[in-house]
Design an enzyme around this catalytic site. Structure first.
Site, PDB file in Angstrom:
ATOM      1  N   CYS A  46       0.814  -1.221   0.000  1.00  0.00           N
ATOM      2  CA  CYS A  46       0.000   0.000   0.000  1.00  0.00           C
ATOM      3  C   CYS A  46       0.845   1.267   0.000  1.00  0.00           C
ATOM      4  CB  CYS A  46      -0.921  -0.002   1.217  1.00  0.00           C
ATOM      5  SG  CYS A  46      -2.233  -1.241   1.127  1.00  0.00           S
TER       6      CYS A  46
ATOM      7  N   CYS B  88      14.664   0.597  -0.875  1.00  0.00           N
ATOM      8  CA  CYS B  88      13.498   0.765  -1.756  1.00  0.00           C
ATOM      9  C   CYS B  88      12.615   1.845  -1.142  1.00  0.00           C
ATOM     10  CB  CYS B  88      12.737  -0.565  -1.921  1.00  0.00           C
ATOM     11  SG  CYS B  88      12.010  -1.165  -0.386  1.00  0.00           S
TER      12      CYS B  88
END
Length: 353
Positions: A188, A316
């Site tokens: 999400c 990331c």
């Protein structure tokens, strides 16, 4: 009506409900694993409904980017432990129940002890390792798991591991997804989610818990409800009546070494670290903190060239994909000096704000 039941008078008035039904809720023990987008609304409505003992398991802290879908928290809570805050807020919401905070990361080493004190497990987690772990622990202990998942505009709800009349168990998460490559599935924080969807799916999970405890309605066992927030349409997919999987032990949790933003900055300043960005080309073009760029799906060819004389830190957007990269490398090279940036670029940017 007894005074203690006055706050529950509207639900006691429901067809099929009674004070005896409310007693079942009072005597129930429910564990909510994850105090995030799903866990917050699920826990709030379970507390309001009068679940006697409510456990909240979460090791994370509140970040500003959580607030749009986690209404238990406020901007002043940033950096504070979610499980502790959730316990305080839920206990204030309903002083007549007992709320327990489990400030821990769920692993194969503690999950059996954790779930042993509860009747039902609510899966509000956001990673596949923990999701499989809760599922497997539920199967091994004979306890139902109420599953929920959200991504962008779509959500899913199901109830795993219900004992059928013939004594066999209904399907579990592994019947639906035997294996998932977590590196190929965005979360999400990276792919986005509409906040109202978290509330809808979390409330559906609470609803399934209440149905199970009070023995009312038809459970989402052996099927998955899929909800589209853009069209407001839902559909139910049937999986089967009984499980086809055989789970006899837990998969051991692999510890993923991490470095904090502060630690990484110190290593960069000392020129003692090798940085690897595992995001996509598009993400890299938008913003990066340097280092090599090796997208996650190309990492296999890089693993054999690891330099074991220096620390290699993968990063990331949130730390989830880099964590998967580190985990995959450690499976092949247990002694590799590899780390994931804890919290990813989100944590990096929040520290600069």
């Amino acid at each position: 009506m007894e005074f203690e039941f006055l706050r529950y008078s509207c639900q006691i008035a429901l067809p099929g409900f009674s004070e005896a039904t409310q007693r079942r809720l009072q005597n129930a023990r429910v564990l909510v694993a994850g105090a995030g987008g799903l866990g917050c609304p699920a826990a709030q409505y379970l507390a309001a409904a009068g679940i006697g003992t409510l456990g909240i398991a979460d090791f994370d802290v509140v970040s500003v980017s959580n607030l749009h879908r986690q209404p238990l928290f406020t901007p002043a809570d940033a950096g504070k432990k979610k499980s502790i805050l959730a316990r305080e807020r839920l206990q204030a919401q309903n002083p007549g129940i007992r709320v327990i905070a489990h400030d821990l990361r769920v692993t194969s080493y503690n999950v059996m002890e954790l779930v042993s004190g509860y009747d039902v497990i609510v899966d509000g987690t956001d990673n596949f390792d923990t999701r499989y772990l809760l599922n497997d622990a539920g199967v091994l202990t004979g306890k139902p798991v109420v599953y929920g998942a959200i991504y962008q505009f779509e959500g899913q709800v199901a109830v795993w591991n219900i004992k059928r009349e013939n004594g066999r168990l209904s399907p579990n998460y592994r019947d639906l997804f035997p294996e998932v490559d977590a590196t190929q599935i965005p979360n999400c924080a990276e792919g986005g989610v509409i906040p109202t969807l978290a509330g809808i799916i979390g409330c559906m999970q609470a609803n399934e818990v209440i149905k199970y405890i009070t023995k009312t309605g038809e459970l989402l066992a052996g099927k998955v409800l899929i909800f589209d927030a853009q069209t407001m349409q839902s559909r139910i997919i049937k999986i089967g009546e009984v499980t086809q999987t055989h789970i006899n032990r837990l998969k051991e949790t692999i510890h993923i070494p991490t470095v904090s933003v502060d630690e990484l900055k110190g290593q960069i300043a000392g020129n003692s670290v090798r940085l690897v960005d595992v995001r996509t080309v598009r993400e890299r073009d938008e913003f990066d903190i340097g280092g090599e760029h090796i997208p996650l799906d190309e990492l296999d060819g890089y693993i054999d060239g690891l330099d074991d004389t220096v620390n290699t830190v993968f990063y990331c957007g949130t730390g989830k994909r880099s964590g998967e990269a580190v985990k995959d490398i450690m499976k092949k090279y247990p002694g590799a000096r590899v780390f994931s940036l804890d919290g990813g670029l989100k944590a990096w940017m929040e520290q600069w704000d």
